[in-house]
Design a protein around this motif. Structure first.
Motif, PDB file in Angstrom:
ATOM      1  N   VAL A 199     -18.851  78.699  42.645  1.00  0.00           N
ATOM      2  CA  VAL A 199     -19.130  77.395  42.029  1.00  0.00           C
ATOM      3  C   VAL A 199     -19.765  77.589  40.644  1.00  0.00           C
ATOM      4  N   PHE A 200     -19.751  76.527  39.850  1.00  0.00           N
ATOM      5  CA  PHE A 200     -20.510  76.557  38.594  1.00  0.00           C
ATOM      6  C   PHE A 200     -21.255  75.232  38.441  1.00  0.00           C
ATOM      7  N   ASN A 201     -22.256  75.244  37.558  1.00  0.00           N
ATOM      8  CA  ASN A 201     -23.094  74.059  37.379  1.00  0.00           C
ATOM      9  C   ASN A 201     -22.613  73.208  36.210  1.00  0.00           C
ATOM     10  N   VAL A 202     -22.832  71.907  36.349  1.00  0.00           N
ATOM     11  CA  VAL A 202     -22.587  70.985  35.229  1.00  0.00           C
ATOM     12  C   VAL A 202     -23.945  70.411  34.826  1.00  0.00           C
ATOM     13  N   TYR A 203     -24.195  70.359  33.513  1.00  0.00           N
ATOM     14  CA  TYR A 203     -25.498  69.938  32.996  1.00  0.00           C
ATOM     15  C   TYR A 203     -25.409  68.594  32.290  1.00  0.00           C
ATOM     16  N   ASN A 204     -26.528  67.897  32.285  1.00  0.00           N
ATOM     17  CA  ASN A 204     -26.641  66.680  31.474  1.00  0.00           C
ATOM     18  C   ASN A 204     -27.191  67.106  30.104  1.00  0.00           C
ATOM     19  N   PRO A 205     -26.406  66.936  29.031  1.00  0.00           N
ATOM     20  CA  PRO A 205     -26.865  67.407  27.714  1.00  0.00           C
ATOM     21  C   PRO A 205     -28.063  66.624  27.174  1.00  0.00           C
ATOM     22  N   ALA A 206     -28.353  65.473  27.792  1.00  0.00           N
ATOM     23  CA  ALA A 206     -29.502  64.695  27.316  1.00  0.00           C
ATOM     24  C   ALA A 206     -30.810  65.198  27.923  1.00  0.00           C
ATOM     25  N   THR A 207     -30.721  65.814  29.110  1.00  0.00           N
ATOM     26  CA  THR A 207     -31.956  66.271  29.777  1.00  0.00           C
ATOM     27  C   THR A 207     -31.964  67.777  29.990  1.00  0.00           C
ATOM     28  N   GLU A 208     -30.819  68.406  29.856  1.00  0.00           N
ATOM     29  CA  GLU A 208     -30.599  69.830  30.128  1.00  0.00           C
ATOM     30  C   GLU A 208     -30.705  70.137  31.623  1.00  0.00           C
ATOM     31  N   ASN A 209     -30.730  69.106  32.477  1.00  0.00           N
ATOM     32  CA  ASN A 209     -30.805  69.317  33.930  1.00  0.00           C
ATOM     33  C   ASN A 209     -29.415  69.481  34.541  1.00  0.00           C
ATOM     34  N   PHE A 223     -17.763  55.607  37.380  1.00  0.00           N
ATOM     35  CA  PHE A 223     -17.116  56.460  36.374  1.00  0.00           C
ATOM     36  C   PHE A 223     -17.910  56.452  35.068  1.00  0.00           C
ATOM     37  N   VAL A 224     -18.353  55.270  34.678  1.00  0.00           N
ATOM     38  CA  VAL A 224     -19.080  55.158  33.406  1.00  0.00           C
ATOM     39  C   VAL A 224     -20.365  55.985  33.476  1.00  0.00           C
ATOM     40  N   ARG A 225     -21.057  55.873  34.603  1.00  0.00           N
ATOM     41  CA  ARG A 225     -22.329  56.583  34.743  1.00  0.00           C
ATOM     42  C   ARG A 225     -22.114  58.104  34.693  1.00  0.00           C
ATOM     43  N   TRP A 226     -21.128  58.589  35.449  1.00  0.00           N
ATOM     44  CA  TRP A 226     -20.907  60.042  35.480  1.00  0.00           C
ATOM     45  C   TRP A 226     -20.367  60.555  34.146  1.00  0.00           C
ATOM     46  N   GLU A 227     -19.559  59.740  33.495  1.00  0.00           N
ATOM     47  CA  GLU A 227     -19.041  60.158  32.185  1.00  0.00           C
ATOM     48  C   GLU A 227     -20.198  60.300  31.200  1.00  0.00           C
ATOM     49  N   SER A 228     -21.105  59.338  31.264  1.00  0.00           N
ATOM     50  CA  SER A 228     -22.240  59.383  30.355  1.00  0.00           C
ATOM     51  C   SER A 228     -23.159  60.558  30.706  1.00  0.00           C
ATOM     52  N   LEU A 229     -23.381  60.773  32.010  1.00  0.00           N
ATOM     53  CA  LEU A 229     -24.276  61.862  32.422  1.00  0.00           C
ATOM     54  C   LEU A 229     -23.736  63.229  31.997  1.00  0.00           C
ATOM     55  N   GLN A 230     -22.424  63.437  32.182  1.00  0.00           N
ATOM     56  CA  GLN A 230     -21.909  64.791  31.921  1.00  0.00           C
ATOM     57  C   GLN A 230     -21.662  65.064  30.433  1.00  0.00           C
ATOM     58  N   THR A 231     -21.502  64.015  29.645  1.00  0.00           N
ATOM     59  CA  THR A 231     -21.201  64.225  28.216  1.00  0.00           C
ATOM     60  C   THR A 231     -22.388  63.916  27.305  1.00  0.00           C
ATOM     61  N   GLY A 232     -23.334  63.103  27.792  1.00  0.00           N
ATOM     62  CA  GLY A 232     -24.406  62.634  26.903  1.00  0.00           C
ATOM     63  C   GLY A 232     -23.938  61.490  26.015  1.00  0.00           C
ATOM     64  N   LYS A 233     -22.772  60.948  26.342  1.00  0.00           N
ATOM     65  CA  LYS A 233     -22.205  59.821  25.576  1.00  0.00           C
ATOM     66  C   LYS A 233     -22.992  58.549  25.857  1.00  0.00           C
ATOM     67  N   THR A 255     -17.389  69.416  31.488  1.00  0.00           N
ATOM     68  CA  THR A 255     -17.283  67.996  31.879  1.00  0.00           C
ATOM     69  C   THR A 255     -16.166  67.741  32.904  1.00  0.00           C
ATOM     70  N   PRO A 256     -16.241  68.345  34.077  1.00  0.00           N
ATOM     71  CA  PRO A 256     -15.104  68.194  35.009  1.00  0.00           C
ATOM     72  C   PRO A 256     -15.208  66.995  35.955  1.00  0.00           C
ATOM     73  N   ILE A 257     -16.359  66.299  35.956  1.00  0.00           N
ATOM     74  CA  ILE A 257     -16.646  65.412  37.089  1.00  0.00           C
ATOM     75  C   ILE A 257     -15.712  64.202  37.173  1.00  0.00           C
ATOM     76  N   THR A 258     -15.575  63.453  36.073  1.00  0.00           N
ATOM     77  CA  THR A 258     -14.779  62.215  36.181  1.00  0.00           C
ATOM     78  C   THR A 258     -13.297  62.512  36.417  1.00  0.00           C
ATOM     79  N   ALA A 259     -12.836  63.685  35.963  1.00  0.00           N
ATOM     80  CA  ALA A 259     -11.438  64.044  36.266  1.00  0.00           C
ATOM     81  C   ALA A 259     -11.299  64.272  37.761  1.00  0.00           C
ATOM     82  N   LEU A 260     -12.242  65.022  38.347  1.00  0.00           N
ATOM     83  CA  LEU A 260     -12.157  65.298  39.785  1.00  0.00           C
ATOM     84  C   LEU A 260     -12.289  64.014  40.604  1.00  0.00           C
ATOM     85  N   MET A 261     -13.100  63.079  40.099  1.00  0.00           N
ATOM     86  CA  MET A 261     -13.284  61.813  40.833  1.00  0.00           C
ATOM     87  C   MET A 261     -11.986  61.014  40.953  1.00  0.00           C
ATOM     88  N   MET A 262     -11.025  61.314  40.062  1.00  0.00           N
ATOM     89  CA  MET A 262      -9.764  60.550  40.098  1.00  0.00           C
ATOM     90  C   MET A 262      -8.913  60.906  41.311  1.00  0.00           C
TER      91      MET A 262
END
Ligand code: NAD
Length: 498
Positions: A19-29, A84-94, A180-187
């Motif tokens: 596995v690999f980790n996905v980070y929130n670029p706004a918090t680095e978490n 989708f909006v929430r996860w897109e924002s979390l994974q990209t910092g958008k 940023t793989p999350i919203t693609a996988l959610m589809m």
């Protein structure tokens, strides 16, 4: 959250449970753990896509049925908009504002457009060109398409790839960017719920140089569609050469905005501020180089500085945030590298050029305006992909055009003028796949988007994207009957004269 690989209509763990980790670029978490596909996992995904293509479970559906399932997919995605909006924002910092009002609804509109447009896909019934055969043209899907997406608009770019590919009857292995793989996988599960048969859409995440490269080289992948960096496009072209594989490459950009002396200055300032800061400047079409007529140059710079001062950086989940962080520490360092290099070369950093003092976590970079640069400098020639804009003066239209065209890229551009004829001349002469007049950025599902020069080739959006994902077949049917045809003597038998 944990995500697996979406293959043949179900979640799988990766080989060896890697596995690999996905980070929130706004918090680095860390915000999610995602299965990292192995080469064997990629093979499994391609095998499932190939099987789904070959048995016709998708390509041989009636056009109406296929379109209805894609429409249903769009409806189901829309029902989950908040997630989708929430996860897109979390994974990209958008900023959630951008995803809610732009990325997400535009993606859904794109999918609906392709579902509808696919129903009027046609070949041509033609005629008896040689007098004894009827010709016609079939427009057919290509097969298994590897869709490789970037991190800057993960959901939107995912949709630009799978929309036309699926609408025209292909099967797909989608590889989102590892950041940023999350919203693609959610589809995946929603595609299944919409009635898109198992194996038609497979989604696997992992490093581009390993699994992306495996997809490009795979014997059973008929086409590769990449949106990404020009360097990645070059690597993929080189690998694809071995199998003469069909490619669609949407690559980098370095868009100029040319402001003529008769432009409406406040609207140019406002439009170029928006066009340059969209998605924190991480946009292939973003305005990155502004050429302003010498007579209004200083006014333009001062007014743009004032607008940049009003930009609200902060929590991407706050609806009032204008721009978020850049995607990663590596991107922050790259952006800052260009700015510091320009500073050392003698540029004036009019505003920005550093991390905002109030934000000490997250990869934030201040909106930055650079002047006193020269056309050949890296900050003018290369894609920075951050909230950084360079402004240069020009003397006359010919000089502006020459400087605007003087880059390796050819994706997007804009011309700002009140004079229609001057604007039309620029629209004709700018060497870019897209030219806006008195605006910068808007796209629409019905019109093509694509680059020239080192921005790649092929088109997203519009019916032209459906052409990318289909191929033409000429069928020739003999109409006259009989065993020996009039032309057979050229191979077997005597000439008519003998
Ligand atoms: P990138 O090229 O680093 O990565 C894009 C995708 O390619 C990722 O999924 C990555 O894992 C994969 N990849 C990397 N190396 C690979 C290889 N050797 N073989 C196969 N796959 C490989 O790009 P990025 O940094 O994710 O995205 C930013 C870039 O995308 C910018 O250059 C931007 O201009 C461009 N972009 C272009 C458009 C367009 O429409 N032209 C749209 C959005 C982004």
């Amino acid at each position: 959250m944990e995500y697996g690989l979406w293959v043949n209509g179900e979640w799988l763990t990766s080989e060896g449970h890697k596995v690999f980790n996905v980070y929130n670029p706004a918090t680095e978490n860390i915000i999610a753990e995602v299965a990292e596909a192995s080469l064997a996992d990629v093979n499994q995904a391609v095998k499932s896509a190939k099987q789904a293509f070959q048995d016709g479970r998708w390509s041989r559906l009636s056009f109406g049925d296929r379109a209805a399932r894609l429409m249903r997919f769009a409806d189901l995605l829309e029902q989950k908009q908040d997630e989708f909006v929430r996860w897109e924002s979390l994974q990209t910092g958008k900023p959630v504002k951008l995803v809610t009002y732009s990325d997400f609804p535009f993606s859904i509109d794109n999918l609906r457009f392709f579902a509808g447009a696919s129903r009027v896909l046609e070949g041509h019934a033609t005629g008896e060109y040689d007098g004894s055969h009827t010709s016609w043209i079939r427009r057919e899907p290509i097969g298994v398409v590897a869709s490789i997406a970037p991190w800057n608009y993960p959901f939107l770019m995912g949709m630009w790839k799978i929309g036309p590919a699926l609408a025209s009857g292909n099967t797909v292995v989608l590889k989102p960017a590892s950041l940023t793989p999350i919203t693609a996988l959610m589809m995946g599960p929603l595609a299944k719920e919409a009635g898109i048969p198992d194996g038609v859409l497979n989604i696997v995440a992992g490093p581009g140089r390993v699994i992306g490269n495996e997809l490009v080289n795979h014997h059973d992948v008929a086409m590769v569609s990449l949106t990404g960096d020009t360097q990645t496009g070059r690597a993929i072209m080189a690998s694809a050469a071995a199998r003469v594989k069909r490619l669609h490459l949407e690559l980098g950009g370095k868009a100029p905005a040319v402001v003529l002396d008769d432009a409406d200055l406040p609207s140019a300032v406002q439009g170029i501020a928006v066009g340059s800061l969209v998605n924190t400047g991480q946009d292939c079409t973003a305005a990155t180089r502004v050429y302003v007529h010498r007579s209004i140059y200083r006014d333009f710079v001062e007014q743009l500085k004032s607008v940049f001062q009003t930009v609200r950086l902060g929590d991407p989940l706050d609806m009032h945030t204008d721009i978020g962080p850049v995607i990663s520490q590596a991107q922050w360092t790259k952006v800052d590298g260009y700015v510091q290099e320009a500073r050392k070369m003698g540029a004036e950093i009019e505003i920005g050029g550093t991390r905002p003092a109030s934000l000490n976590r997250g990869y934030y970079y201040e909106p930055t305006l650079i002047t006193s640069v020269e056309q050949h400098w890296p900050c003018v020639q290369e894609e920075i992909f951050g909230p950084v804009l360079v402004v240069l003066p020009f003397q006359d239209d010919a000089e502006a055009l020459a400087m605007a065209n003087d880059v390796d890229y050819g994706l997007a551009s804009s011309i700002w003028t009140r004079h229609l004829n001057r604007g039309l001349r620029f629209a004709r002469d700018l060497d870019f796949g897209e030219v806006w007049m008195n605006d910068h950025l808007p796209l629409t599902s019905e019109m093509p988007h694509g680059g020239i020069k080192q921005s790649g080739f092929g088109h997203d959006l519009s019916r032209y994207a459906l052409e990318e994902y289909t191929t033409l077949k000429h069928v020739m049917a003999e109409t006259e009957g009989g065993t020996v045809k009039p032309w057979h003597f050229t191979v077997l038998g005597d000439t008519p004269e003998s």
